[in-house]
Design an enzyme around this catalytic site. Structure first.
Site, PDB file in Angstrom:
ATOM      1  N   GLU A  48     -18.048   8.103  15.845  1.00 54.14           N
ATOM      2  CA  GLU A  48     -16.615   7.945  15.622  1.00 54.14           C
ATOM      3  C   GLU A  48     -15.878   9.272  15.637  1.00 54.14           C
ATOM      4  O   GLU A  48     -16.416  10.293  15.194  1.00 54.14           O
ATOM      5  CB  GLU A  48     -16.322   7.265  14.268  1.00 54.14           C
ATOM      6  CG  GLU A  48     -16.235   5.750  14.329  1.00 54.14           C
ATOM      7  CD  GLU A  48     -17.592   5.106  14.254  1.00 54.14           C
ATOM      8  OE1 GLU A  48     -17.738   3.963  14.723  1.00 54.14           O
ATOM      9  OE2 GLU A  48     -18.510   5.745  13.734  1.00 54.14           O
ATOM     10  N   THR A  49     -14.674   9.198  16.169  1.00 55.40           N
ATOM     11  CA  THR A  49     -13.695  10.265  16.043  1.00 55.40           C
ATOM     12  C   THR A  49     -12.520   9.697  15.269  1.00 55.40           C
ATOM     13  O   THR A  49     -12.003   8.627  15.603  1.00 55.40           O
ATOM     14  CB  THR A  49     -13.237  10.773  17.421  1.00 55.40           C
ATOM     15  OG1 THR A  49     -14.359  11.364  18.099  1.00 55.40           O
ATOM     16  CG2 THR A  49     -12.133  11.804  17.292  1.00 55.40           C
TER      17      THR A  49
END
Length: 260
Positions: free
Chosen positions: A46-47
């Site tokens: 995830e970002t």
């Protein structure tokens, strides 16, 4: 345009363990397409992108392929960045998200997520789930995720899913879990359908894991370990319809993304 980013290993006191997340604190939202491209470029589970709204923050999470409605480790990472890099005052942060209001509290070096508890229901096609995961399950439940209970910690560690078959099932991913030997419970999380073959340490899956194991073990405070290759320890509490998920975080990199 230059954008500052920070990479954090969440649910770990040391580098190269836990779950890496990228964090961007923005002045205003970028286009959805651009945020998705940035997440694909970093190619982490995830970002997170955060923008101040009023007295709190709005947070969004992207895998390399899609935006997702809830993410624990990248929220923990975002709080760590706000406190440690940007000097956010106090010990409590409020986030708004697709999944509603979320909170993070800093206490004795740990960060504690305040997330909604997620209930589970029966799953009809148990055989397809067992075939995709290559396991014999004690129990198969589900919400937006599959929730598969195995007989032992070793069975969880030995699980080798057929990723293509798992991606075809109508759930975001699959949680496999069992009683632990050194912790109350262990788990792993596989989500090939959203671009994450295996997530190293997953805060959001504990929204279901904590209520399940709290009821099964008859206790509201639990210790958990996600036994991926990187591994991570989580400290857990059930408080009514909320779960508290505690852990450490370690910043390992900071830099700038250069855009035309």
């Amino acid at each position: 345009m230059q954008l500052e980013f920070h990479q954090v290993d969440a649910f770990s006191e040391r580098p190269f363990a836990g779950n890496p997340a990228m964090v961007y604190r923005l002045d205003s939202w970028l286009a959805d397409e651009l945020m998705q491209k940035i997440a694909a470029e970093h190619n982490l589970a995830e970002t997170a992108f955060i923008v101040r709204e009023g007295q709190g923050w709005h947070i969004r999470w992207f895998t390399p392929t899609v935006e997702i409605p809830l993410c624990g480790h990248a929220t923990l990472a975002s709080a760590h960045v706000l406190f440690e890099v940007y000097g956010e005052p106090g010990d409590t942060l409020s986030f708004t998200s697709q999944s509603g209001a979320l909170g993070v509290t800093r206490r004795n070096g740990q960060l504690w997520l305040d997330f909604p508890a997620i209930g589970l229901g029966p799953v009809a096609d148990r055989q397809a789930v067992e075939r995709a995961l290559g396991v014999e399950a004690i129990e198969v439940l589900g919400s937006t995720e599959l929730f598969v209970v195995l007989a032992s910690e070793q069975a969880v560690r030995d699980c080798q899913p057929d990723m293509a078959a798992l991606a075809r099932l109508p759930w975001l991913g699959a949680i496999v879990t069992a009683p632990g030997t050194g912790h109350d419970f262990v788990s792993r999380y596989f989500a090939p359908a959203i671009g994450i073959p295996e997530d190293p340490v997953t805060g959001s899956t504990h929204c279901s894991l904590i209520p399940y194991w709290s009821q099964r073990l008859g206790k509201s405070q639990l210790s958990a370990f996600q036994c991926s290759a990187r591994g991570g320890e989580l400290f857990c509490r059930l408080e009514g319809d909320r779960v508290k998920i505690g852990g450490y975080a370690t910043r390992v990199a900071s830099g700038q993304l250069l855009l035309d």
